[in-house]
Motif scaffolding. Structure first.
Motif, mmCIF file in Angstrom:
data_model
loop_
_atom_site.group_PDB
_atom_site.id
_atom_site.type_symbol
_atom_site.label_atom_id
_atom_site.label_comp_id
_atom_site.label_asym_id
_atom_site.label_seq_id
_atom_site.Cartn_x
_atom_site.Cartn_y
_atom_site.Cartn_z
ATOM 1 N N UNK A 150 1.012 -1.129 -0.302
ATOM 2 C CA UNK A 150 -0.228 0.031 0.313
ATOM 3 C C UNK A 150 0.859 1.363 0.137
ATOM 4 N N UNK A 151 1.657 1.238 0.772
ATOM 5 C CA UNK A 151 3.128 2.326 0.557
ATOM 6 C C UNK A 151 3.454 2.603 -0.822
ATOM 7 N N UNK A 152 4.069 1.316 -1.002
ATOM 8 C CA UNK A 152 4.125 2.015 -2.797
ATOM 9 C C UNK A 152 3.051 1.852 -3.382
ATOM 10 N N UNK A 153 2.182 2.094 -3.594
ATOM 11 C CA UNK A 153 0.580 2.498 -4.173
ATOM 12 C C UNK A 153 0.562 3.745 -3.810
ATOM 13 N N UNK A 154 0.553 4.410 -2.466
ATOM 14 C CA UNK A 154 0.436 5.773 -2.351
ATOM 15 C C UNK A 154 1.677 6.586 -2.814
ATOM 16 N N UNK A 155 2.908 5.774 -2.523
ATOM 17 C CA UNK A 155 3.650 7.102 -4.065
ATOM 18 C C UNK A 155 3.830 6.767 -5.128
ATOM 19 N N UNK A 156 2.797 6.576 -5.735
ATOM 20 C CA UNK A 156 2.882 6.652 -7.179
ATOM 21 C C UNK A 156 0.600 7.107 -7.355
ATOM 22 N N UNK A 157 0.250 7.459 -5.869
ATOM 23 C CA UNK A 157 -1.218 8.101 -6.639
ATOM 24 C C UNK A 157 -0.891 9.569 -7.036
ATOM 25 N N UNK A 158 -1.992 9.463 -7.648
ATOM 26 C CA UNK A 158 -2.467 10.694 -8.776
ATOM 27 C C UNK A 158 -1.095 10.954 -9.032
ATOM 28 N N UNK A 159 -0.462 10.465 -9.749
ATOM 29 C CA UNK A 159 0.635 9.960 -11.012
ATOM 30 C C UNK A 159 0.141 10.884 -12.582
ATOM 31 N N UNK A 160 0.470 10.704 -13.234
ATOM 32 C CA UNK A 160 -0.119 11.113 -14.245
ATOM 33 C C UNK A 160 0.185 9.790 -15.420
ATOM 34 N N UNK A 161 -0.419 10.002 -16.324
ATOM 35 C CA UNK A 161 0.556 8.572 -16.795
ATOM 36 C C UNK A 161 0.658 9.375 -18.521
ATOM 37 N N UNK A 162 1.961 7.773 -18.689
ATOM 38 C CA UNK A 162 1.993 8.729 -20.427
ATOM 39 C C UNK A 162 2.394 7.658 -21.143
ATOM 40 N N UNK A 163 2.422 7.514 -22.588
ATOM 41 C CA UNK A 163 2.760 6.909 -23.626
ATOM 42 C C UNK A 163 3.055 7.401 -24.604
ATOM 43 N N UNK A 164 4.404 6.913 -25.209
ATOM 44 C CA UNK A 164 4.908 7.404 -26.420
ATOM 45 C C UNK A 164 4.434 7.949 -27.625
ATOM 46 N N UNK A 165 3.962 8.964 -27.997
ATOM 47 C CA UNK A 165 3.462 9.179 -29.566
ATOM 48 C C UNK A 165 3.125 8.264 -30.131
ATOM 49 N N UNK A 166 4.085 7.241 -30.756
ATOM 50 C CA UNK A 166 3.684 6.695 -31.854
ATOM 51 C C UNK A 166 2.981 4.894 -31.339
#
Length: 174
Positions: A74-90
């Motif tokens: 859960x602590x690991x998940x807390x550290x990435x909460x609210x993070x935006x996700x991106x993928x390469x344009x291709x």
């Protein structure tokens, strides 16, 4: 990987389990296209960091349930909460006809069937109820609603978008 080379996919909105799983809200009409990704970039402290996906599945149709490698608590998940996700344009699916991605039409010329050449698309404003073309006409900003009824043709080869706006709309800005 730079942010300019990527597209915004969505955002991690909440934790799902005590094993480090998270739920992401995807900014797409076709979430099923992103169900079997190998990796996703997360924006952490203004840097894009690659995270490898152990498994993922759609959850209640618009959320993607994700389990990343090395995110096990859960602590690991807390550290990435609210993070935006991106993928390469291709990885963006190619669009055809009058469909387009906002980033791909920057620099296109808007031509109105009645008015003639309006100007060049400098950006898209999608913060309003209806997305708007922000068109530069010799330093003057003209806003044109991105309405399917107005958009007559997207010509990728010549970098033109032909529109037919209601009479007088463009004249309001001049």
């Amino acid at each position: 990987m730079k942010k300019e080379d990527c597209f915004y996919l969505g955002k991690i909105v909440k934790k799902y389990s005590f094993k480090g799983e998270v739920l992401a809200k995807l900014d797409t009409d076709q979430p099923e296209l992103y169900e079997n990704l190998d990796a996703i970039f997360l924006e952490l402290r203004n840097n894009l960091v690659p995270f490898f996906v152990e498994h993922s599945q759609l959850h209640k149709s618009e959320l993607l349930r994700l389990k990343f490698e090395d995110v096990d608590t859960e602590a690991d998940a807390d550290s990435i909460l609210k993070s935006e996700l991106y993928l390469p344009l291709e990885l963006l699916p190619k669009l055809e006809g009058n469909k387009f991605y906002f980033h791909e039409i920057i620099g296109f010329t808007i031509v109105d069937k009645n008015f003639g050449e309006v100007g060049v698309v400098k950006s898209v404003n999608d913060t309003t109820a209806q997305a708007l073309f922000e068109v530069d006409r010799n330093g003057l900003e003209i806003l044109i609603p991105m309405n399917d009824k107005f958009i007559k043709k997207v010509d990728r080869e010549n970098k033109n978008i032909v529109v037919e706006t209601p009479e007088g709309l463009i004249d309001l800005y001049l």
